[in-house]
Scaffold this active site. Structure first.
Site, PDB file in Angstrom:
ATOM      1  N   HIS A  71      46.085 -51.626 -23.646  1.00 44.16           N
ATOM      2  CA  HIS A  71      47.083 -50.802 -24.328  1.00 44.16           C
ATOM      3  C   HIS A  71      47.604 -49.703 -23.411  1.00 44.16           C
ATOM      4  CE1 HIS A  71      43.237 -48.732 -25.553  1.00 44.16           C
ATOM      5  NE2 HIS A  71      43.963 -47.654 -25.310  1.00 44.16           N
ATOM      6  N   ASP A 106      42.400 -56.588 -24.840  1.00 47.64           N
ATOM      7  CA  ASP A 106      42.765 -55.223 -24.460  1.00 47.64           C
ATOM      8  C   ASP A 106      42.326 -54.935 -23.031  1.00 47.64           C
ATOM      9  OD1 ASP A 106      43.677 -52.661 -24.494  1.00 47.64           O
ATOM     10  OD2 ASP A 106      42.295 -51.913 -26.017  1.00 47.64           O
ATOM     11  N   GLY A 134      41.651 -40.192 -24.492  1.00 45.39           N
ATOM     12  CA  GLY A 134      41.602 -39.975 -23.059  1.00 45.39           C
ATOM     13  C   GLY A 134      40.542 -40.831 -22.412  1.00 45.39           C
ATOM     14  N   SER A 174      40.101 -44.100 -23.099  1.00 42.92           N
ATOM     15  CA  SER A 174      40.489 -45.510 -23.085  1.00 42.92           C
ATOM     16  C   SER A 174      40.491 -46.087 -21.684  1.00 42.92           C
ATOM     17  CB  SER A 174      41.885 -45.685 -23.671  1.00 42.92           C
ATOM     18  OG  SER A 174      41.848 -45.604 -25.059  1.00 42.92           O
ATOM     19  N   SER A 204      38.137 -49.433 -25.535  1.00 41.90           N
ATOM     20  CA  SER A 204      39.334 -49.852 -26.261  1.00 41.90           C
ATOM     21  C   SER A 204      39.687 -48.852 -27.349  1.00 41.90           C
ATOM     22  CB  SER A 204      39.131 -51.238 -26.869  1.00 41.90           C
ATOM     23  OG  SER A 204      40.259 -51.631 -27.622  1.00 41.90           O
TER      24      SER A 204
END
Length: 474
Positions: free
Chosen positions: A214, A243, A330, A332, A348
């Site tokens: 993402h 992802d 932050g 991810s 994720s």
């Protein structure tokens, strides 16, 4: 032009009073589940060895195999069986596993997950097989109310007694943009911040890194500082469904060591990619929250995030690793790894925070490596056969629910907004410590990330409680 060194400095501030983990037999912040009803004499195994053994026994047991998990308290592999040749079960015991008789087969649990996908793909829901309870664990966040809750509850009841459990979370499922070293991108309306997961070598031999899909969908060019020039460009990105993103360094001479920066100048060498095992102790590093530990609670999890681009849409991600490790916006894309240096996942999304705890889901690294053709560590792409994802019933079938990025966290939407989760100062806190290698800005806040690590293997982490709120981290 001098070669640029891009080290994975997974920064962030660890909670004060955090336990010093990554030590032999350390199990702080863990639920040491005992194998109820388990029988047999089992070998003492490291979690990585237990994963290998589980993969072998799945083939030996065939249809009798009903999942497995790692008992971190006893350091034993517990294998569930529903029926089968006694001689085969004896072989499993001789191989060193604890064998436990259960009621639900993998086929039945997979069928239950398919029913959930067909009837209850509702934003704010997630499900995964829990081999410790031999059931499908279904979770609903705070947005699932009224008719939606009734629909979900009715679907769970229709699966039959003893097939699934349903719990409510106080938070909201969302993606967490960030994790590992902080990386930034400028987009229309603001900036996007995520975290670098693991340095890898792309199939063409060029240096690259993995992060959340993402994040890769939200922006193409990435820098190691908020206002710096781009140093890497997205090569492949997938979200929803999966992802993960492969981002190649623009300078072909970039030195990208296979390590995670644990803070205070300490690093963890990443030797290989591996599949996660339910029950094993894991560590997550993120640019916002630093180092935290917890336990794998499910595999092949499905998460249904509310789409940010379509008010009536759902972004579903499947095949995820479910944990009780906390994370925040932050984080991810950040690193999920083990004490012995095995890369497991990329942050994720999930719910909660590192104050109250939470649940966080991770994209398996092995899946990302196989899909992109990249290699990690000594070139091993991890055990695709490792017990876990495939063994946990319904993983692939469960896709759709929990994977959907929650409303502010949806990849591309919330992450791309720049203003949303990413632009906020809070999301960027600690950026300095997370900056990639030499590009880190020593003046950025959180440079040393207090408490993020101690000497040698002793990485300080915050406790990871089972959180009640689901939040996505980028």
């Amino acid at each position: 032009m001098p070669k640029r060194k891009a080290a994975i400095a997974v920064g962030g501030v660890a909670a004060l009073g955090a336990a010093a983990l990554l030590l032999p037999h350390a199990n702080a912040s863990q639920d040491t589940d005992q194998a109820s009803g388990a029988t047999g004499t089992a070998k003492t195994l490291k979690s990585a060895d237990a994963s290998d053994l589980a993969a072998q026994l799945e083939k030996i047991l065939g249809d009798a195999f009903a999942g497995s998990y790692y008992d971190s308290g006893k350091q034993q592999l517990v294998v569930n069986v529903v029926s089968g040749d006694d001689n085969v079960i004896v072989q499993a015991k001789k191989a060193g596993a604890v064998v436990r008789q259960v009621d639900n087969s993998i086929a039945e649990l997979t069928a239950a997950a398919r029913t959930l996908k067909a009837r209850a793909t509702i934003p704010g829901t997630a499900w995964a097989v829990d081999p410790r309870t031999d059931k499908v664990l279904v979770t609903a966040d705070s947005t699932v109310t009224g008719a939606k809750w009734n629909r979900l509850e009715s679907t769970v009841r229709s699966l039959g007694s003893g097939m699934a459990t349903l719990k409510k979370s106080a938070g909201t499922f969302k993606t967490f943009v960030s994790g590992g070293d902080a990386i930034f991108s400028q987009v229309q309306g603001g900036s996007v911040r995520c975290s670098l997961g693991f340095n890898v070598t792309a199939s063409d031999g060029s240096p690259a890194f993995l992060t959340a899909g993402h994040c890769g969908v939200a922006a193409k060019d990435w820098s190691d500082s908020e206002t710096g020039r781009p140093i890497a460009t997205v090569d492949q990105a997938t979200f929803p469904g999966n992802d993960f993103a492969l981002v190649k360094y623009n300078d072909a001479g970039t030195q990208a060591p296979s390590e995670v920066n644990a803070g205070n100048g300490q690093t963890v060498q990443i030797n290989q990619a591996a599949d996660a095992t339910v029950g094993e102790t894991v560590f997550r590093m993120g640019s916002t929250t630093g180092l935290h530990n917890g336990q794998v609670t499910g595999l092949d999890a499905t998460v249904n995030f509310q789409s940010e681009t379509d008010p009536n849409g759902v972004d579903t991600v499947t095949g995820l690793i479910q944990t009780n490790v906390c994370a925040e916006p932050g984080d991810s894309g950040g690193s999920l790894f083990t004490q012995d240096g095995s890369a497991l996942g990329l942050t994720s999304g999930g719910s909660g925070d590192c104050t109250s705890g939470g649940e966080t889901f991770f994209q398996p690294v092995t899946t990302a490596l196989q899909a992109t053709g990249a290699s990690l560590g000594a070139g091993g792409n991890g055990g695709g056969d490792q017990a876990g994802a495939g063994d946990q019933a319904g993983a692939g079938d469960q896709a759709g629910a929990g994977d959907e990025a929650g409303a502010g966290d949806q990849a591309g939407a919330g992450d791309q907004a720049g203003a949303g989760d990413q632009a906020g100062a809070g999301d960027q806190a600690g950026a300095g410590g997370d900056q990639i290698g030499g590009g880190a800005d020593p003046s950025a806040p959180g440079g040393d990330q207090s408490g993020s690590g101690s000497a040698g293997d002793q990485l300080g982490t915050g406790s990871a409680d089972d959180g009640s709120s689901l939040t996505d981290t980028h």
